[in-house]
Design an enzyme around this catalytic site. Structure first.
Site, PDB file in Angstrom:
ATOM      1  N   ASP A   2      31.509  48.569  46.194  1.00  0.00           N
ATOM      2  CA  ASP A   2      32.639  47.992  46.689  1.00  0.00           C
ATOM      3  C   ASP A   2      33.481  49.117  46.282  1.00  0.00           C
ATOM      4  O   ASP A   2      34.017  50.020  45.801  1.00  0.00           O
ATOM      5  CB  ASP A   2      33.115  46.846  45.014  1.00  0.00           C
ATOM      6  CG  ASP A   2      34.150  46.211  45.598  1.00  0.00           C
ATOM      7  OD1 ASP A   2      35.279  46.409  46.446  1.00  0.00           O
ATOM      8  OD2 ASP A   2      35.119  45.991  44.654  1.00  0.00           O
ATOM      9  N   LYS A  17      41.460  53.287  52.496  1.00  0.00           N
ATOM     10  CA  LYS A  17      41.010  52.026  53.471  1.00  0.00           C
ATOM     11  C   LYS A  17      41.848  51.482  54.812  1.00  0.00           C
ATOM     12  O   LYS A  17      41.137  50.754  55.095  1.00  0.00           O
ATOM     13  CB  LYS A  17      40.615  50.861  52.203  1.00  0.00           C
ATOM     14  CG  LYS A  17      39.467  49.524  52.554  1.00  0.00           C
ATOM     15  CD  LYS A  17      39.379  48.906  51.274  1.00  0.00           C
ATOM     16  CE  LYS A  17      38.450  47.237  51.949  1.00  0.00           C
ATOM     17  NZ  LYS A  17      38.290  47.242  50.725  1.00  0.00           N
ATOM     18  N   GLU A  58      33.174  41.439  51.766  1.00  0.00           N
ATOM     19  CA  GLU A  58      33.054  40.995  50.249  1.00  0.00           C
ATOM     20  C   GLU A  58      32.708  39.240  49.753  1.00  0.00           C
ATOM     21  O   GLU A  58      32.086  39.484  48.916  1.00  0.00           O
ATOM     22  CB  GLU A  58      34.533  41.875  50.415  1.00  0.00           C
ATOM     23  CG  GLU A  58      34.403  43.455  50.208  1.00  0.00           C
ATOM     24  CD  GLU A  58      35.958  43.514  50.616  1.00  0.00           C
ATOM     25  OE1 GLU A  58      36.876  43.248  50.326  1.00  0.00           O
ATOM     26  OE2 GLU A  58      35.872  45.312  50.239  1.00  0.00           O
ATOM     27  N   ASP A  76      40.830  36.469  47.620  1.00  0.00           N
ATOM     28  CA  ASP A  76      40.826  37.677  46.784  1.00  0.00           C
ATOM     29  C   ASP A  76      41.813  38.564  46.704  1.00  0.00           C
ATOM     30  O   ASP A  76      42.471  38.875  47.662  1.00  0.00           O
ATOM     31  CB  ASP A  76      39.559  38.526  47.814  1.00  0.00           C
ATOM     32  CG  ASP A  76      39.470  39.825  46.953  1.00  0.00           C
ATOM     33  OD1 ASP A  76      40.294  40.132  46.033  1.00  0.00           O
ATOM     34  OD2 ASP A  76      38.585  40.605  48.040  1.00  0.00           O
TER      35      ASP A  76
HETATM   36  P1  ADP Z   1      41.294  45.366  45.315  1.00  0.00           P
HETATM   37  O1  ADP Z   1      40.386  45.309  45.411  1.00  0.00           O
HETATM   38  O2  ADP Z   1      42.218  46.248  46.416  1.00  0.00           O
HETATM   39  O3  ADP Z   1      40.551  47.624  45.038  1.00  0.00           O
HETATM   40  P2  ADP Z   1      41.470  45.359  41.712  1.00  0.00           P
HETATM   41  O4  ADP Z   1      40.430  43.679  42.252  1.00  0.00           O
HETATM   42  O5  ADP Z   1      40.382  46.698  41.329  1.00  0.00           O
HETATM   43  O6  ADP Z   1      41.767  45.745  43.483  1.00  0.00           O
HETATM   44  O7  ADP Z   1      42.060  44.761  41.359  1.00  0.00           O
HETATM   45  C1  ADP Z   1      43.640  45.968  41.390  1.00  0.00           C
HETATM   46  C2  ADP Z   1      44.538  44.907  41.533  1.00  0.00           C
HETATM   47  O8  ADP Z   1      44.489  44.025  39.917  1.00  0.00           O
HETATM   48  C3  ADP Z   1      45.294  45.476  39.785  1.00  0.00           C
HETATM   49  O9  ADP Z   1      47.112  45.687  40.519  1.00  0.00           O
HETATM   50  C4  ADP Z   1      45.924  45.429  38.312  1.00  0.00           C
HETATM   51  O10 ADP Z   1      46.786  45.574  38.144  1.00  0.00           O
HETATM   52  C5  ADP Z   1      45.271  43.988  38.603  1.00  0.00           C
HETATM   53  N1  ADP Z   1      44.674  43.916  37.734  1.00  0.00           N
HETATM   54  C6  ADP Z   1      44.101  43.991  36.356  1.00  0.00           C
HETATM   55  N2  ADP Z   1      43.439  43.845  35.368  1.00  0.00           N
HETATM   56  C7  ADP Z   1      44.538  41.781  35.293  1.00  0.00           C
HETATM   57  C8  ADP Z   1      45.331  41.238  34.730  1.00  0.00           C
HETATM   58  N3  ADP Z   1      44.295  41.151  33.396  1.00  0.00           N
HETATM   59  N4  ADP Z   1      45.912  40.431  35.070  1.00  0.00           N
HETATM   60  C9  ADP Z   1      46.368  40.635  35.647  1.00  0.00           C
HETATM   61  N5  ADP Z   1      46.409  41.641  36.884  1.00  0.00           N
HETATM   62  C10 ADP Z   1      45.595  42.480  36.672  1.00  0.00           C
HETATM   63 MG    MG Z   2      38.327  44.451  46.277  1.00  0.00          MG
END
Ligand code: ADP
Ligand code: MG
Length: 618
Positions: free
Chosen positions: A23, A87, A187, A211
């Site tokens: 991913d 990205k 995705e 998402d």
């Molecule tokens: P991306 O797909 O954009 O790379 P992710 O799916 O990894 O991102 O999401 C990252 C986001 O998720 C960040 O903003 C992080 O702060 C948030 N996040 C992670 N854990 C939690 C949680 N327990 N509660 C709320 N937000 C969260």
């Molecule tokens: Mg993602």
């Protein structure tokens, strides 16, 4: 279909090899595999650490590269050399991103034309694909370290709305990282697979994948039938995610403390510190009612109730997008069988509850939402490896199919391992004023220069009516039918003239030849990409010289003597750089010429010329 793996370290072919699922996220990236014993997908992580690798790349003054958690602290201290959200730039021209240019705290080069963006760190220029390749390399190394075996093959995920150029840039990134990219998977499709959806042939379902990540929100409506995922619609907001949730808490605290928001701009360390506290608060409030801490000696607190009030408008926005996605798919809420939650930000209970209420059913949230996409990619990889006997493998194209574009480059129309039947089309334009013909050369293979690939066919689209360069719109389309017959068609859209040719795509290619072609593409990946970068830089330089030349000829009277002299000198310097094998030098000279011509071009540019400067040429 033969399965061929290449050991990059030794250059030898292996018959059995692990294929990882990756991913490649805007905020975080990760790698997953199917565990050989349990047959369950798992995300790879070093002891006690997170499986997530922040998608951040730092370049030091010597050109050394750091990726992930270790690079994150440089976001504050060295913003100009620390790249995040690469990205967002994949497959984009400067024109595509200029409205959001202020989002990037590093230098995104403004070419004032439609070539792909580059990023400057130190005195080097990087394409978004090169930047992403650093993240992929990190993931590859992580996997090799944990699995203690070479990892050379991967399935990589992209958003469902990614276009051809963005998908191609992702493939390039994989190649540059020394990975053979077996397939690019959407995705939301990967997330569905992780919930076991689409693994049974008779299954027919309509799925909504919600998402909410770090900086982006995507909603996709998918339909599965006969083991095939079809994207019915996508919607979302490319600037809405966890970062906005954090910011709303920061704003609340500043307001409570009576501190002006400008303080965030002035004091970067303070800004970063309080943002980290906000993220901690958000995460803590997913399972608690009040968050309290001290920061810089001051007490900070926020209750769950206040937090939910702050983010309600953000959640409402995602619901509007979701409802638009349904409308575009021609469906009502009741037609959705399954709702899948993806992205770290869906851990916020209010988000889950609101979405569940909107769709009127419980959401699927049992799989870790930051890992679910990578886990699904690992499942897809396992299917491609032929390990999952329950899933039928559809007929696929063994090698990529494409046409020759400027400078002898291969422009892939249908990527390797694409399902058959398949179709793809892309628009090109003419390079010269009054150009009446366009040669279409069809190639098969994985190399970047057509000369290294197999030529399948060639034909000429002739009798294009006389038009200025860049005005003709030639649509080239590839269609492979279920028998593997490829029909290539070229059509000039303004005049309607067209020409087509039929090719048998897999003409007498033995397994051994196929293996050799695949092996060559990986062993030559570095030099291929370097050559491509040089050819692209040269083409860009040549085109800029040509348009500048035309422009000043037409507008001589509008230029001051000084502007004229400066331009002539910069053109000469660019001309000279084109004769050398140094893409960074060419980019620098292109930049310099652009910087000189931009002010007067903006002053006098008329619509016709700006229009003529557009478009890709063959
Ligand atoms: P991306 O797909 O954009 O790379 P992710 O799916 O990894 O991102 O999401 C990252 C986001 O998720 C960040 O903003 C992080 O702060 C948030 N996040 C992670 N854990 C939690 C949680 N327990 N509660 C709320 N937000 C969260
Ligand atoms: Mg993602």
């Amino acid at each position: 279909m033969a399965k061929i793996a290449i050991n990059i370290a030794t250059g030898s072919l292996q018959k059995e090899e692990i294929i990882v699922g990756i991913d490649l996220g805007t905020t975080n990236s990760l790698v997953a595999i199917i565990h050989p014993d349990t047959r369950q997908p798992i995300a790879l992580k070093e002891h006690n650490s997170s499986s997530l690798v922040p998608s951040v790349i730092h370049f030091d003054e010597y050109g050394n590269v750091t990726v992930g958690e270790a690079a994150k602290s440089f976001l504050v201290t060295q913003p100009q050399n620390t790249i995040f959200s690469a990205k967002r730039l994949m497959g984009k021209s400067y024109n595509d991103i200029k409205d959001n240019a202020s989002f990037f705290s590093y230098k995104v080069i403004d070419d004032s034309n439609q070539t792909m963006v580059k990023v400057q760190a130190g005195n080097k220029f990087y394409t978004p694909a090169e930047l992403s390749s650093f993240i992929l390399k990190e993931l590859k190394q992580r996997a090799e370290h944990i699995l203690k075996t070479p990892v050379n093959k991967a399935v990589i995920t992209v958003p469902a709305y990614f276009n051809d150029a963005q998908r191609q840039a992702t493939r390039d990134a994989g190649k540059l990282a020394g990975l053979d990219v077996l397939r690019i998977v959407n995705e939301p499709t990967a997330a569905s697979l992780a919930y076991g959806l689409g693994l049974h042939k008779e299954e027919e379902k309509t799925i909504a994948v919600y998402d909410l990540g770090g900086g982006t929100f995507d909603i996709s409506i998918l339909k599965i039938s006969n083991g095939i995922f079809e994207v019915l619609s996508t919607n979302g907001d490319t600037y809405l995610g966890g970062d906005d949730i954090d910011n709303s808490i920061v704003k609340y605290w500043l307001q409570q403390a009576g501190i002006n928001e400008d303080e965030l701009k002035v004091n970067k360390e303070f800004a970063q510190g309080i943002r980290l506290q906000a993220e901690a608060a958000k995460i803590y409030l997913s399972s608690n009612d009040i968050f309290e801490t001290t920061f810089n000696g001051d007490a900070l607190s926020i209750t769950k109730k206040i937090f939910e009030g702050l983010i309600q408008p953000l959640v409402d926005k995602t619901i509007v997008c979701s409802s638009n996605a349904l409308k575009d798919a021609g469906l009502t809420k009741t037609a959705i069988d399954v709702v899948v939650m993806v992205g770290g930000s869906t851990r916020v209970p209010l988000v889950k509850e609101s979405i569940s209420n909107f769709f009127g059913k419980a959401v699927n949230d049992t799989v870790n939402p930051d890992e679910v996409v990578a886990l699904g990619a690992a499942i897809q990889a396992d299917i491609l490896a032929g390990n999952n006997k329950d899933v039928l493998l559809l007929d696929i194209t063994p090698l990529s199919l494409g046409i020759e574009t400027m400078g002898g480059l291969m422009d892939v129309m249908i990527a390797r391992n694409s399902k058959i039947p398949n179709k793809a089309s892309r628009q090109y334009t003419t390079q010269k004023d009054g150009q009446s013909g366009m040669k279409i050369s069809v190639y098969q293979g994985e190399r970047d220069m057509v000369n290294d690939n197999r030529k399948l066919a060639e034909f000429n689209l002739s009798n294009i009516p006389a038009m200025p360069a860049g005005m003709a719109k030639v649509e080239v389309s590839f269609l492979i039918n279920a028998d593997g017959i490829l029909v290539v068609k070229a059509k000039e859209l303004r005049s309607g003239i067209e020409q087509s040719i039929e090719v048998k795509a897999q003409q007498d290619l033995t397994d051994a030849e196929l293996e050799k072609m695949l092996l060559d593409s990986i062993t030559h990946a570095k030099e291929d990409i370097a050559t491509r970068a040089l050819v692209e830089a040269r083409t860009e330089g040549e085109q800029l010289l040509e348009t500048t030349e035309k422009f000043i000829q037409k507008n001589t009277t509008h230029l001051s003597k000084e502007e004229f002299m400066q331009t002539a000198a910069a053109m000469q310097a660019l001309q000279l750089s084109l004769t050398m094998n140094d893409k960074d030098l060419i980019h620098t000279k292109v930049e310099e010429l652009n910087n000189i011509s931009r002010p007067y071009a903006e002053r006098i540019m008329d619509a016709a010329i700006s229009y003529a400067m557009r478009g890709k040429t063959i």
